[in-house]
Enzyme design. Structure first.
Site: not given
Ligand code: GLN
Length: 253
Positions: A2
């Site tokens: 994230c």
């Molecule tokens: N989908 C990715 C993960 O689960 C990135 C998640 C995100 O950016 N919060 O790691």
């Protein structure tokens, strides 16, 4: 992931880049300022870096929150590097919670991180997965949408395509099949390339010294420049180039 960040430039410790800035990636794990999706990034973290004279990066990743890890604190203090990529993770529902799903992913000398998600994971993505060879599917680093994106990008990079074109082609390929947020970030230790596609992204260049590309500024000092949504960026410590991605993605779709 994230929140993610990449650095190129004069030798630094990861602590200088990630931990010491008042709103740096370390703090962004519990208190991000600009994150649009999710609140904390406590589902894992990772640091990848290049040592002098070695084209292959080293990684340190963990499934838990970065602030719980004393080993990370030591490592971040003593390592010196000219190139690193780090990320703190807020896991997308349905993906693996394990260390293997914490960025950076790696392969062929690259480090890779994905901030975003692919709608429909996992069952709505059959067509996208079918673009990969069975061997590529069987060797995905993790049961995670980001691992699928990395496999798609990596096969583009292997064709010898320039990294910004490989990123554009990968975004086009994914959005042709599903709705997605795709803030992608890669480095090979010499160049950083990234996309802004659905979430925040910034860069800060000190020409001849260093360049940072990050989900959000680590301090309130000058020099942070927002990257417009739907763009691709290529950065070295000498220069940063940002181009709109919409037309390229439309053409490739
Ligand atoms: N989908 C990715 C993960 O689960 C990135 C998640 C995100 O950016 N919060 O790691």
């Amino acid at each position: 992931m994230c929140r993610h960040l990449a650095y190129l430039g004069l030798p630094v410790s990861p602590a200088e880049v990630l931990v010491e800035p008042p709103y740096g990636l370390h703090r962004q794990s519990w208190s991000p300022r600009l994150q649009r999706y999710g609140t904390v990034n406590a589902d894992g973290f990772g640091l990848g870096w290049y040592a002098e004279g070695d084209p292959l990066p080293a990684r340190y990743r963990r499934a838990g929150p970065i602030w719980m890890d004393e080993n990370f604190a030591d490592l971040a203090r003593v390592v010196r590097t000219r190139a690193l990529l780090a990320a703190v993770r807020s896991a997308t529902v349905g993906t693996s919670a394990e260390q293997t799903a914490a960025a950076p992913y790696t392969g062929d000398g690259w480090l890779f991180s994905h901030n975003g998600l692919l709608a429909g994971w996992p069952h709505g993505l059959d067509e996208l997965a079918a673009l990969l060879d069975p061997a590529e599917l069987l060797t995905l680093e993790a049961r995670c949408d980001s691992a699928l994106v990395w496999a798609l990008l990596r096969r583009r990079l292997r064709t010898g395509l320039a990294v910004d074109q490989a990123l554009a082609a990968t975004v086009a390929e994914v959005v042709r099949h599903t709705e997605a947020r795709l803030n992608l970030l890669v480095t090979d230790g010499r160049v950083i390339a990234a996309t802004a596609w659905g979430d925040t992204l910034f860069h800060r260049l000190e020409p001849g010294r260093s360049v940072l590309v990050a989900s959000e500024p680590g301090d309130d000092g000058p020099g942070w420049i927002p990257v417009p949504d739907r763009s691709v960026l290529v950065a070295t410590p000498e220069a940063v180039a940002v181009h709109p991605l919409d037309a390229a993605v439309e053409a490739l779709k």
